[in-house]
Write a protein that holds these residues in place. Sequence first.
Motif, mmCIF file in Angstrom:
data_model
loop_
_atom_site.group_PDB
_atom_site.id
_atom_site.type_symbol
_atom_site.label_atom_id
_atom_site.label_comp_id
_atom_site.label_asym_id
_atom_site.label_seq_id
_atom_site.Cartn_x
_atom_site.Cartn_y
_atom_site.Cartn_z
ATOM 1 N N LEU A 221 18.341 -12.577 34.099
ATOM 2 C CA LEU A 221 19.604 -13.079 34.520
ATOM 3 C C LEU A 221 20.182 -11.959 32.784
ATOM 4 C CD1 LEU A 221 22.357 -14.072 35.697
ATOM 5 C CD2 LEU A 221 22.094 -15.207 33.938
ATOM 6 N N THR A 222 21.084 -11.131 33.091
ATOM 7 C CA THR A 222 21.275 -10.065 32.669
ATOM 8 C C THR A 222 22.668 -9.807 32.513
ATOM 9 O OG1 THR A 222 20.350 -8.042 31.619
ATOM 10 C CG2 THR A 222 20.404 -8.239 33.782
ATOM 11 N N LEU A 223 22.998 -8.196 31.947
ATOM 12 C CA LEU A 223 24.192 -7.834 31.929
ATOM 13 C C LEU A 223 25.546 -9.002 31.879
ATOM 14 C CD1 LEU A 223 24.088 -5.775 35.049
ATOM 15 C CD2 LEU A 223 25.029 -4.714 33.031
ATOM 16 N N PHE A 236 15.536 0.605 35.640
ATOM 17 C CA PHE A 236 16.919 0.487 35.255
ATOM 18 C C PHE A 236 17.149 -0.618 34.586
ATOM 19 C CE2 PHE A 236 21.517 -2.225 36.633
ATOM 20 C CZ PHE A 236 21.796 -1.037 36.212
ATOM 21 N N TYR A 237 16.699 -2.288 34.702
ATOM 22 C CA TYR A 237 16.657 -2.836 33.138
ATOM 23 C C TYR A 237 15.853 -3.206 32.358
ATOM 24 C CZ TYR A 237 15.300 -6.880 31.212
ATOM 25 O OH TYR A 237 15.264 -7.860 30.061
ATOM 26 N N GLY A 255 28.680 2.763 31.760
ATOM 27 C CA GLY A 255 28.726 3.450 31.576
ATOM 28 C C GLY A 255 27.075 3.743 32.069
ATOM 29 N N LEU A 256 26.880 2.686 32.222
ATOM 30 C CA LEU A 256 25.368 2.937 32.344
ATOM 31 C C LEU A 256 25.040 2.607 33.885
ATOM 32 C CD1 LEU A 256 22.214 2.988 31.316
ATOM 33 C CD2 LEU A 256 21.907 0.422 30.984
ATOM 34 N N GLY A 274 17.116 1.824 40.417
ATOM 35 C CA GLY A 274 18.419 1.096 41.002
ATOM 36 C C GLY A 274 18.662 0.090 40.848
ATOM 37 N N GLU A 275 19.800 -0.851 40.979
ATOM 38 C CA GLU A 275 19.935 -2.282 40.500
ATOM 39 C C GLU A 275 19.274 -3.413 41.580
ATOM 40 O OE1 GLU A 275 23.687 -4.983 39.549
ATOM 41 O OE2 GLU A 275 23.698 -2.989 39.458
ATOM 42 N N LEU A 276 18.464 -3.980 41.225
ATOM 43 C CA LEU A 276 17.720 -4.936 42.482
ATOM 44 C C LEU A 276 17.696 -6.697 42.067
ATOM 45 C CD1 LEU A 276 13.857 -2.859 41.909
ATOM 46 C CD2 LEU A 276 15.351 -2.367 43.513
ATOM 47 N N GLU A 277 18.829 -6.601 43.137
ATOM 48 C CA GLU A 277 18.643 -8.435 42.720
ATOM 49 C C GLU A 277 18.615 -9.622 44.264
ATOM 50 O OE1 GLU A 277 23.763 -8.016 43.362
ATOM 51 O OE2 GLU A 277 24.017 -6.618 42.047
#
Length: 316
Positions: A221-223, A236-237, A255-256, A274-277
């Motif tokens: 869990l981030t951001l 990306f993470y 921005g990132l 990519g953002e891998l959810e």
Amino acid sequence: MNRICHLFGIKYPIIQGGMVWCSGWRLASAVSNAGGLGLLGAGSMHPETLQEHIRKCKAATDKPFGVNVPLMYPEMDTIMKIIVDEGVKIVFTSAGNPKTWTEWLHNNGITVAHVVSSTRFAAKCEEAGVDAIVAEGFEAGGHNGREETTTFCLIPAIKKSCTLPLIAAGGIATGEGILAAQVLGADGVQMGTRFALTQESSAHFTFKDRCLRLNEGDTILTLKQLSPTRLVKNDFYKQVAEAEQRGATADELRGLLGKGRAKKGIFEGDIHDGELEIGQAASLVRQLQPVHEVMRELIDDYNTALKQLQDRLNWN
């Protein structure tokens, strides 16, 4: 009769999460045809795309299906009008105040469920008059609760404080998990990850393949400064983690992220940038199966686990 089955007119109290870039008409109709409730994920669809998916879903199934709508959507009036005009009868709302749209949806003959991550927000759902609550623990993929409460802590707490039909979500991917959630007070379950990793999911094959090889601890869990999101640990993470470590502002993190980062990862299959959810339950899934096989496995495993539990727990 099970309250969730009665509310939605379905055979099994299993709901497929309305996930961005995964939950198109093929997935939703397959889950509905197999006896669960399929949801279209409006969060990654332009209004005209959602309209197309609703129409294709209606053509592919005569069973109930619904639409998941994140309430932060920028074209909300247009989306809601399409849902009503196209005759959708079930809407799951998330990421916003349930009071905003529930009464209007009810006035248009639509059954409403709302996704929450705490007992406080569950109480707001009851005040708003929603028909069911989805209680999602922080094991879930994608956007998540700031409280980091696990599903198996959240379900009994909400069960004590609310009377509405209760759907457990987050970390549930097996028949045994469904049974456990019911023992704790859930009337049904919502599964995202398990259905994201099926043949009918609209996610890119490369994304699915990467997620099928995840082990425990490979998501995080981030951001949390923006909107807490569970991600696969990839390149990306690592950029996000480094930025957060040096004290990056929310604007720097935005921005990132840029635009379309989740689409790049989930839909286009860029597993590096990519953002891998995906949820923690990905580590329990090892095969890319069609939906009808997944549903059959869930039901068989549930019935086996129930029988074993009854045999084991005869303490009289």
